[in-house]
Design a protein around this motif. Structure first.
Motif, mmCIF file in Angstrom:
data_model
loop_
_atom_site.group_PDB
_atom_site.id
_atom_site.type_symbol
_atom_site.label_atom_id
_atom_site.label_comp_id
_atom_site.label_asym_id
_atom_site.label_seq_id
_atom_site.Cartn_x
_atom_site.Cartn_y
_atom_site.Cartn_z
ATOM 1 N N CYS A 139 0.853 -1.181 0.000
ATOM 2 C CA CYS A 139 0.000 0.000 0.000
ATOM 3 C C CYS A 139 0.895 1.239 0.000
ATOM 4 O O CYS A 139 1.766 1.369 0.857
ATOM 5 N N LEU A 141 0.240 4.122 0.747
ATOM 6 C CA LEU A 141 -0.095 5.065 1.818
ATOM 7 C C LEU A 141 0.491 4.635 3.159
ATOM 8 O O LEU A 141 0.880 5.465 3.972
ATOM 9 N N CYS A 142 0.531 3.310 3.405
ATOM 10 C CA CYS A 142 0.980 2.862 4.732
ATOM 11 C C CYS A 142 2.016 1.748 4.670
ATOM 12 O O CYS A 142 2.614 1.412 5.691
ATOM 13 N N CYS A 158 -4.034 -1.173 0.638
ATOM 14 C CA CYS A 158 -4.375 -2.270 1.537
ATOM 15 C C CYS A 158 -5.892 -2.232 1.741
ATOM 16 O O CYS A 158 -6.544 -1.259 1.365
ATOM 17 N N HIS A 161 -7.215 0.895 3.692
ATOM 18 C CA HIS A 161 -7.272 2.168 2.965
ATOM 19 C C HIS A 161 -8.329 2.164 1.871
ATOM 20 O O HIS A 161 -8.913 3.192 1.560
#
Ligand code: ZN
Length: 170
Positions: A139, A141-142, A158, A161
């Motif tokens: 992911c 973002l994370c 993920c 998200h």
């Protein structure tokens, strides 16, 4: 491409004539390209002083164009190139122009694209490519396990998200 614009020229004008409020902020956030946080970017630049030394002024306003979730991948690739840059520097103080330059580093179609030029060993090249491929499973973002999703707009997300974005867009 020219034909496209000719064909849809009128629609383009209509789009720009419309009041800007027609684009909702949540949609805006969703479509905005993720950019790595300045602090994380600074950490990567500091960890690779040889690689990024000459590029520092150019990088003042250019952030890594991917989410924080790919921080570890960008750092790992940078470290590989840093080692190559140091090796090159020792090899040929004579030809300082022969060095590794980092170009655009960005997310493209749900994959990390790390642009660089310069001679690197086959081992480093292969390792960098493997890290880029690994981004399709993280992911952006994370960094948690994710997969590429979306139709024409591919991103790696993920489950958490995806759910978050789904709720935000409702
Ligand atoms: Zn995530």
């Amino acid at each position: 491409m020219v034909a496209y614009f000719a064909q849809h020229g009128g629609e383009h004008h209509a789009l720009y004539d419309a009041p800007p409020t027609r684009i909702t902020s949540s949609l805006d956030t969703h479509l905005a390209r993720p950019m790595m946080k300045k602090e994380l970017e600074a950490t990567i630049l500091a960890a690779c002083p040889t690689l990024y030394r000459h590029d520092r002024p150019r990088f003042r306003d250019l952030r890594f164009e991917c989410g924080d979730g790919w921080y570890e991948l960008v750092l790992a690739i940078s470290r590989l190139l840093e080692a190559e840059a140091q090796r090159l520097q020792q090899l040929q103080q004579l030809r300082p122009r022969k060095r590794i330059r980092v170009g655009v580093v960005k997310e493209e179609l749900g994959r990390l694209v790390f642009g660089y030029e310069g001679h690197v060993t086959d081992e480093a090249y292969t390792a960098i490519e493997a890290l880029e491929v690994r981004s399709t499973l993280a992911c952006d973002l994370c960094g948690r396990p994710g997969e590429r999703r979306g139709g024409s707009w591919l991103t790696v997300r993920c489950d958490a998200h995806v759910e978050h974005e789904r709720r935000t867009l409702l």
